[in-house]
Design a protein around this motif. Sequence first.
Motif, short mmCIF file in Angstrom:
data_model
loop_
_atom_site.label_atom_id
_atom_site.label_comp_id
_atom_site.label_asym_id
_atom_site.label_seq_id
_atom_site.Cartn_x
_atom_site.Cartn_y
_atom_site.Cartn_z
N THR B 41 -14.47 -56.57 -3.46
CA THR B 41 -14.24 -55.55 -2.43
C THR B 41 -12.87 -55.84 -1.84
OG1 THR B 41 -16.60 -55.36 -1.98
CG2 THR B 41 -15.11 -54.55 -0.26
N VAL B 42 -11.96 -54.86 -1.92
CA VAL B 42 -10.57 -55.10 -1.53
C VAL B 42 -10.01 -53.93 -0.72
CG1 VAL B 42 -9.82 -56.65 -3.41
CG2 VAL B 42 -9.86 -54.20 -3.80
N GLN B 43 -8.97 -54.23 0.07
CA GLN B 43 -8.24 -53.18 0.78
C GLN B 43 -7.21 -52.57 -0.19
OE1 GLN B 43 -8.40 -51.90 3.81
NE2 GLN B 43 -10.11 -53.17 4.47
N ALA B 44 -7.04 -51.24 -0.14
CA ALA B 44 -6.17 -50.55 -1.08
C ALA B 44 -4.75 -51.14 -1.12
CB ALA B 44 -6.10 -49.05 -0.72
N THR B 45 -4.14 -51.31 0.05
CA THR B 45 -2.75 -51.78 0.09
C THR B 45 -2.64 -53.23 -0.37
OG1 THR B 45 -2.38 -50.26 1.87
CG2 THR B 45 -0.70 -51.91 1.56
N ALA B 46 -3.63 -54.04 -0.01
CA ALA B 46 -3.62 -55.44 -0.45
C ALA B 46 -3.71 -55.52 -1.97
CB ALA B 46 -4.79 -56.19 0.19
N LEU B 47 -4.51 -54.63 -2.56
CA LEU B 47 -4.66 -54.60 -4.02
C LEU B 47 -3.34 -54.21 -4.69
CD1 LEU B 47 -6.70 -54.74 -6.45
CD2 LEU B 47 -7.01 -52.28 -6.14
N VAL B 48 -2.70 -53.16 -4.17
CA VAL B 48 -1.41 -52.74 -4.72
C VAL B 48 -0.39 -53.86 -4.60
CG1 VAL B 48 0.54 -51.15 -4.40
CG2 VAL B 48 -1.79 -50.28 -4.33
N ASN B 49 -0.36 -54.52 -3.44
CA ASN B 49 0.61 -55.61 -3.22
C ASN B 49 0.38 -56.78 -4.17
OD1 ASN B 49 1.97 -54.19 -1.31
ND2 ASN B 49 0.91 -55.11 0.43
N GLU B 50 -0.88 -57.03 -4.49
CA GLU B 50 -1.20 -58.10 -5.45
C GLU B 50 -0.57 -57.80 -6.80
OE1 GLU B 50 -5.21 -60.38 -6.31
OE2 GLU B 50 -5.52 -58.94 -4.69
N PHE B 51 -0.65 -56.54 -7.24
CA PHE B 51 -0.07 -56.14 -8.53
C PHE B 51 1.46 -56.12 -8.46
CE2 PHE B 51 -4.34 -54.85 -9.65
CZ PHE B 51 -4.38 -55.06 -11.02
N LEU B 52 1.99 -55.68 -7.33
CA LEU B 52 3.45 -55.64 -7.19
C LEU B 52 4.03 -57.06 -7.21
CD1 LEU B 52 3.89 -52.85 -4.48
CD2 LEU B 52 4.65 -52.71 -6.86
N ALA B 53 3.29 -58.01 -6.64
CA ALA B 53 3.78 -59.39 -6.58
C ALA B 53 3.76 -60.02 -7.97
CB ALA B 53 2.90 -60.20 -5.62
N ASN B 54 2.68 -59.82 -8.73
CA ASN B 54 2.60 -60.39 -10.08
C ASN B 54 1.53 -59.63 -10.85
OD1 ASN B 54 2.23 -61.91 -12.42
ND2 ASN B 54 2.83 -63.80 -11.39
N ASP B 55 1.98 -58.63 -11.61
CA ASP B 55 0.99 -57.72 -12.22
C ASP B 55 0.14 -58.40 -13.30
OD1 ASP B 55 3.19 -57.79 -13.86
OD2 ASP B 55 3.02 -55.71 -14.51
N SER B 56 0.70 -59.37 -14.04
CA SER B 56 -0.11 -59.98 -15.10
C SER B 56 -1.20 -60.89 -14.52
CB SER B 56 0.75 -60.72 -16.12
OG SER B 56 1.44 -61.75 -15.50
N VAL B 57 -0.87 -61.61 -13.44
CA VAL B 57 -1.88 -62.44 -12.78
C VAL B 57 -2.99 -61.55 -12.20
CG1 VAL B 57 -2.31 -63.97 -10.78
CG2 VAL B 57 -0.38 -64.41 -12.29
N ALA B 58 -2.58 -60.48 -11.52
CA ALA B 58 -3.55 -59.57 -10.92
C ALA B 58 -4.41 -58.90 -11.99
CB ALA B 58 -2.84 -58.52 -10.08
N TYR B 59 -3.77 -58.50 -13.10
CA TYR B 59 -4.50 -57.82 -14.18
C TYR B 59 -5.56 -58.74 -14.77
CZ TYR B 59 -5.48 -55.07 -18.35
OH TYR B 59 -6.12 -54.35 -19.34
#
Lengths: 186, 149
Positions: B41-59
């Motif tokens: 369960t995540v906040q929308a902006t926090a999720l986007v920021n996670e991908f923006l910071a490092n998309d392969s780690v987040a993926y």
Amino acid sequence: MKKRVIGLTSVWVLLSVLVTAQDKFFTKNGKISFVSKGNIETITAKHKGITAVVDSKSGAVQFAVLMKGFEFAKALMQEHFNENYVESDKYPKADFKGQVTNNSEVNYAQDGSYNAKVKGTLTIHGVSKEVEVPGKITVKSGKPQLNADFNILLSDYNIKIPAVVKENISNTVTITVDCALEPLKN
Amino acid sequence: MSKKQAIIISILLVLAAVAIYVYREYNRTNKDLATVAPDYTVQATALVNEFLANDSVAYNKYRNKILAVQGMVKAVDNVDGDCTVVLGDTMELSSSVRCLLDSAHAATGAGFKRGNQVTIKGAITGFKKDDTGLLGSDVELNRCVIGGE
């Protein structure tokens, strides 16, 4: 009279600015589907989240799609498609970057249907290939809609069909693109 | 019953079980996520920021997972009966979480208005990095349903 001319000129200049500001169109809800007609089974999949951008001035076009967003009627097919065929985790995105080569023949300001030739680089499964695709640009209420039907060969993109199902799955896949675009307000 | 008959019946039962399993597996459809508990369960902006910071780690963290995303409705795109709810926390055309509702639940997004706070559950399909510099990069979910339980 002089004031009226200046007033009308101002309105015309303002309108021109507004019109030229609308030279880019986009969508993030475009549709793309593919059909593969094999000897035993026809495989179809749909995607409802293709991103497309068109620059009506230069004719530059760009499409991008996340492979995992393709939806199949059967879950097993979807899993096989992602895991064995297009390897979605390794190559999550497919894209096309190109140009409407006859862009001068398309009047984006005039409602109507225009045949378009699009040429560019299609990248699927990490393999990039030059393609030329016939399409249609339909302008309705000042907004363009892009439609194209074209075939690709899986072997061109290094997508391997397992030997056990080679006879049942076609190497030719027909792709259909359908994108209704909106003006991009910068 | 002779031993031979018992063996034959056992083999037939095993073959029938295998046939049923194969048939069911072949015709299995994607689950309706309304009854599936989210992995995150995540906040929308926090999720986007996670991908923006490092998309392969987040993926790698979220791939093949079911996410319940909480956020503010930036837009509701209805196209030919399909509904995509766009979540974020600002109204600009920047990066968002795009939630394509399951076709069986498409009507449930119709009443959403810009600014509503909602939770949407869906299967993550990935992160679409923007190459154009015009559109913003988005995290995309499909098969979405309203609610996060």
